[in-house]
Design a protein around this motif. Structure first.
Motif, mmCIF file in Angstrom:
data_model
loop_
_atom_site.group_PDB
_atom_site.id
_atom_site.type_symbol
_atom_site.label_atom_id
_atom_site.label_comp_id
_atom_site.label_asym_id
_atom_site.label_seq_id
_atom_site.Cartn_x
_atom_site.Cartn_y
_atom_site.Cartn_z
ATOM 1 N N VAL A 103 -8.960 -0.175 -0.653
ATOM 2 C CA VAL A 103 -8.502 -1.387 -0.540
ATOM 3 C C VAL A 103 -9.887 -2.218 -1.025
ATOM 4 O O VAL A 103 -10.888 -2.111 -0.971
ATOM 5 C CB VAL A 103 -8.365 -1.796 0.850
ATOM 6 C CG1 VAL A 103 -8.232 -3.378 1.163
ATOM 7 C CG2 VAL A 103 -7.149 -1.167 1.502
ATOM 8 N N PHE A 104 -9.611 -3.481 -1.907
ATOM 9 C CA PHE A 104 -10.478 -4.417 -2.341
ATOM 10 C C PHE A 104 -10.197 -5.648 -2.091
ATOM 11 O O PHE A 104 -8.899 -6.166 -1.948
ATOM 12 C CB PHE A 104 -10.499 -4.342 -3.999
ATOM 13 C CG PHE A 104 -11.003 -2.950 -4.565
ATOM 14 C CD1 PHE A 104 -12.449 -2.920 -5.055
ATOM 15 C CD2 PHE A 104 -10.072 -1.858 -4.569
ATOM 16 C CE1 PHE A 104 -12.718 -1.699 -5.486
ATOM 17 C CE2 PHE A 104 -10.618 -0.583 -5.132
ATOM 18 C CZ PHE A 104 -11.928 -0.308 -5.470
ATOM 19 N N SER A 105 -11.271 -6.809 -1.759
ATOM 20 C CA SER A 105 -11.029 -7.655 -1.498
ATOM 21 C C SER A 105 -11.241 -8.670 -2.904
ATOM 22 O O SER A 105 -11.857 -8.390 -3.561
ATOM 23 C CB SER A 105 -12.260 -8.421 -0.752
ATOM 24 O OG SER A 105 -12.349 -7.732 0.820
ATOM 25 N N ALA A 150 0.841 -1.141 0.003
ATOM 26 C CA ALA A 150 0.139 0.006 -0.146
ATOM 27 C C ALA A 150 0.813 1.286 0.045
ATOM 28 O O ALA A 150 0.404 2.391 -0.583
ATOM 29 C CB ALA A 150 -0.915 0.038 1.279
ATOM 30 N N ARG A 151 2.037 1.123 0.521
ATOM 31 C CA ARG A 151 2.948 2.591 0.484
ATOM 32 C C ARG A 151 3.140 2.886 -0.886
ATOM 33 O O ARG A 151 3.740 3.948 -1.093
ATOM 34 C CB ARG A 151 4.018 2.100 1.302
ATOM 35 C CG ARG A 151 3.950 2.095 2.894
ATOM 36 C CD ARG A 151 5.246 2.173 3.577
ATOM 37 N NE ARG A 151 5.814 0.982 3.681
ATOM 38 C CZ ARG A 151 5.455 -0.047 4.712
ATOM 39 N NH1 ARG A 151 4.571 0.400 5.801
ATOM 40 N NH2 ARG A 151 6.031 -1.037 4.886
ATOM 41 N N HIS A 152 2.897 2.092 -1.953
ATOM 42 C CA HIS A 152 3.652 2.367 -3.216
ATOM 43 C C HIS A 152 2.412 2.211 -4.037
ATOM 44 O O HIS A 152 2.346 2.521 -5.315
ATOM 45 C CB HIS A 152 4.475 1.107 -3.822
ATOM 46 C CG HIS A 152 5.664 0.853 -3.102
ATOM 47 N ND1 HIS A 152 6.754 1.521 -3.145
ATOM 48 C CD2 HIS A 152 5.903 -0.015 -2.035
ATOM 49 C CE1 HIS A 152 7.742 1.190 -2.302
ATOM 50 N NE2 HIS A 152 7.249 0.159 -1.474
ATOM 51 N N CYS A 153 0.951 2.312 -3.641
ATOM 52 C CA CYS A 153 -0.023 2.184 -4.561
ATOM 53 C C CYS A 153 -1.106 3.225 -3.908
ATOM 54 O O CYS A 153 -1.187 3.671 -2.875
ATOM 55 C CB CYS A 153 -0.621 0.978 -4.554
ATOM 56 S SG CYS A 153 0.525 -0.656 -5.319
ATOM 57 N N GLN A 154 -2.153 3.375 -4.981
ATOM 58 C CA GLN A 154 -3.111 4.232 -4.673
ATOM 59 C C GLN A 154 -4.396 3.369 -4.300
ATOM 60 O O GLN A 154 -5.531 3.729 -3.620
ATOM 61 C CB GLN A 154 -3.556 5.296 -5.914
ATOM 62 C CG GLN A 154 -2.357 6.239 -6.133
ATOM 63 C CD GLN A 154 -2.559 6.714 -7.479
ATOM 64 O OE1 GLN A 154 -2.461 6.205 -8.502
ATOM 65 N NE2 GLN A 154 -3.180 8.104 -7.527
ATOM 66 N N ALA A 155 -4.250 2.186 -4.835
ATOM 67 C CA ALA A 155 -5.430 1.293 -4.620
ATOM 68 C C ALA A 155 -4.896 -0.150 -4.578
ATOM 69 O O ALA A 155 -3.919 -0.482 -5.613
ATOM 70 C CB ALA A 155 -6.738 1.115 -5.510
ATOM 71 N N VAL A 156 -5.312 -1.097 -3.868
ATOM 72 C CA VAL A 156 -4.484 -2.369 -3.604
ATOM 73 C C VAL A 156 -5.892 -3.421 -3.581
ATOM 74 O O VAL A 156 -6.965 -3.124 -2.926
ATOM 75 C CB VAL A 156 -3.746 -2.657 -2.409
ATOM 76 C CG1 VAL A 156 -2.280 -1.845 -2.590
ATOM 77 C CG2 VAL A 156 -4.524 -2.298 -1.095
ATOM 78 N N GLY A 157 -5.546 -4.473 -4.261
ATOM 79 C CA GLY A 157 -6.619 -5.624 -3.966
ATOM 80 C C GLY A 157 -5.773 -6.887 -3.344
ATOM 81 O O GLY A 157 -4.715 -7.135 -3.632
ATOM 82 N N ILE A 158 -6.556 -7.373 -2.539
ATOM 83 C CA ILE A 158 -5.778 -8.481 -1.530
ATOM 84 C C ILE A 158 -6.654 -9.649 -1.579
ATOM 85 O O ILE A 158 -7.805 -9.514 -1.281
ATOM 86 C CB ILE A 158 -5.704 -7.789 0.168
ATOM 87 C CG1 ILE A 158 -4.826 -6.473 -0.180
ATOM 88 C CG2 ILE A 158 -5.187 -8.697 0.876
ATOM 89 C CD1 ILE A 158 -4.754 -5.647 1.217
ATOM 90 N N VAL A 159 -5.930 -10.635 -1.404
ATOM 91 C CA VAL A 159 -6.459 -11.992 -1.299
ATOM 92 C C VAL A 159 -6.195 -12.555 0.254
ATOM 93 O O VAL A 159 -4.767 -12.326 0.660
ATOM 94 C CB VAL A 159 -6.148 -13.097 -2.210
ATOM 95 C CG1 VAL A 159 -6.830 -14.369 -1.947
ATOM 96 C CG2 VAL A 159 -6.250 -12.810 -3.611
ATOM 97 N N GLU A 197 -5.700 0.618 8.886
ATOM 98 C CA GLU A 197 -4.488 1.234 8.809
ATOM 99 C C GLU A 197 -4.232 2.061 7.334
ATOM 100 O O GLU A 197 -3.950 2.989 7.058
ATOM 101 C CB GLU A 197 -3.447 0.533 9.273
ATOM 102 C CG GLU A 197 -1.929 1.602 9.373
ATOM 103 C CD GLU A 197 -0.957 0.877 9.825
ATOM 104 O OE1 GLU A 197 0.466 1.132 9.569
ATOM 105 O OE2 GLU A 197 -1.062 0.148 10.898
ATOM 106 N N ILE A 198 -4.412 1.023 6.371
ATOM 107 C CA ILE A 198 -4.042 1.249 4.948
ATOM 108 C C ILE A 198 -5.191 2.009 4.354
ATOM 109 O O ILE A 198 -4.781 3.208 3.733
ATOM 110 C CB ILE A 198 -3.771 0.017 4.366
ATOM 111 C CG1 ILE A 198 -3.012 -0.796 4.537
ATOM 112 C CG2 ILE A 198 -3.933 0.345 2.522
ATOM 113 C CD1 ILE A 198 -2.995 -2.335 3.738
#
Length: 340
Positions: free
Chosen positions: A150-152, A120-129, A142-143
């Motif tokens: 954040v996306f699931s 997340a420190r390098h991105c504007q949006a993240v998808g996480i499994v 926190e993110i």
């Protein structure tokens, strides 16, 4: 024939000569859609300045930094998912996407949380499994407080829908699997079920739908207590071997989670291919082979191309302030050896 001129391009694109000149100059007062239209027409008619137009259009696109945190890289499903995400990001003509994909081998909550925060420190949006765990939930909070969306992916991480989800309708997935057993098991008996980890909400919801259908429509099929493979093929193989030895009236096996390759190997080794109804998830080289030799009866699979497009579109939409629904439910495919 004389090579097309600016005037020819303007006529073919149904825009003014001034607009073509502004596109060539990289002026900011031209809509992106118009730039792309002029670029497409320039390519079609063979305009000599196509390269300059392409570079101006590329420079004018918004630049977005997206990320995806996927599970173990040796698992074919996640390798294939990473590839379809890359292809979907590269196919976007309206934005310039810098996509970072990280894999984690150690699936412990703390390791997942640490990798998610680093990504997340390098991105504007993240998808996480991820499995659901308080440590992971706190990391996601926190993110999001830092302004990163954040996306699931694959597995929902919030029962309230606060974290947008891209994946299957898992309740429907489980009921469809149960439908398969109810209609294909040759005799009444027991159904074994393997789950990767009960903290993955998609597996929990799939199991709930599975049980619901069997209670309603197949009371002669008895569901054994689910056993966790911890996403390991070796553990899945050992559990499957034990089930086949202990339960001589085993009518079916449902692999709801990681480890399907181990379960397939055990069924083959025991000579049960084609004699046991077996249902699993997601098309890979291993599951394709198992469908073809009748070890797997049915395979229910993500449509990965659709998944990649929807995941990238949802993240881009969030960053562009779209009011569209960011949850994306992807239809799943039901495969047999006859429709591969």
């Amino acid at each position: 024939m004389a090579r097309p001129t600016i005037k020819d391009l303007a006529k073919a694109a149904d825009v003014s000569v001034a607009t073509v000149n502004r596109v060539l100059a990289g002026a900011e007062n031209v809509r992106l859609a118009t730039r792309q239209h002029v670029q497409n027409v320039a390519a079609r008619i063979g305009f000599y300045g196509l390269g300059a137009i392409q570079s101006r259009v590329a420079a004018s696109r918004p630049k977005l930094r997206l990320g995806a945190l996927l599970l173990q890289p040796h698992r074919p499903f996640y390798k294939n998912l990473a590839q379809t995400l890359r292809e979907a990001a590269a196919a976007r003509a309206d934005v310039d996407i810098d996509l970072r994909i990280d894999f984690i081998e150690d699936l412990s909550p703390q390791n997942t949380a640490d990798h998610a925060k680093d990504l997340a420190r390098h991105c504007q949006a993240v998808g996480i499994v991820s499995a659901v765990h308080p440590i992971v939930t706190e990391a996601i909070n926190e993110i999001e407080r830092s302004g990163v969306k954040v996306f699931s992916l694959v597995a929902p991480m919030s029962s309230t829908g606060q974290i947008p989800y891209i994946g299957l309708d898992n309740w429907k997935l489980g009921r469809t699997a149960a439908w398969g057993f109810a209609h294909l098991c040759r005799t009444p008996g027991k159904i074994g079920i393997l789950v990767g980890n009960p903290r993955y909400r998609n597996q929990e919801m799939t199991e709930a739908g599975f049980r619901s259908y069997l209670r309603e429509f197949a009371p002669d099929l008895s569901l054994l207590e689910p056993q966790s493979t911890f996403e390991s093929a070796a553990v899945a193989q050992e559990i499957t071997e034990h089930l086949l030895v202990k339960h001589h009236d085993l009518a079916g096996l449902y692999v709801n989670g990681g480890g399907v390759s181990g379960a397939i190997e055990a069924v083959r080794a025991q000579g049960k291919s084609g004699k046991l109804t077996m249902i699993g998830h997601d098309l890979t080289d291993t599951t394709r082979s198992a469908l073809l030799d009748d070890t797997l009866t049915i395979l229910m699979s993500h449509s990965l191309d659709r998944f990649g497009l929807e995941a990238i579109d949802a993240m881009v939409s969030a960053l562009q302030g779209s009011h569209r629904n960011l949850n994306r439910i992807i239809p799943f495919e039901v495969l047999t050896r006859e429709n591969l």
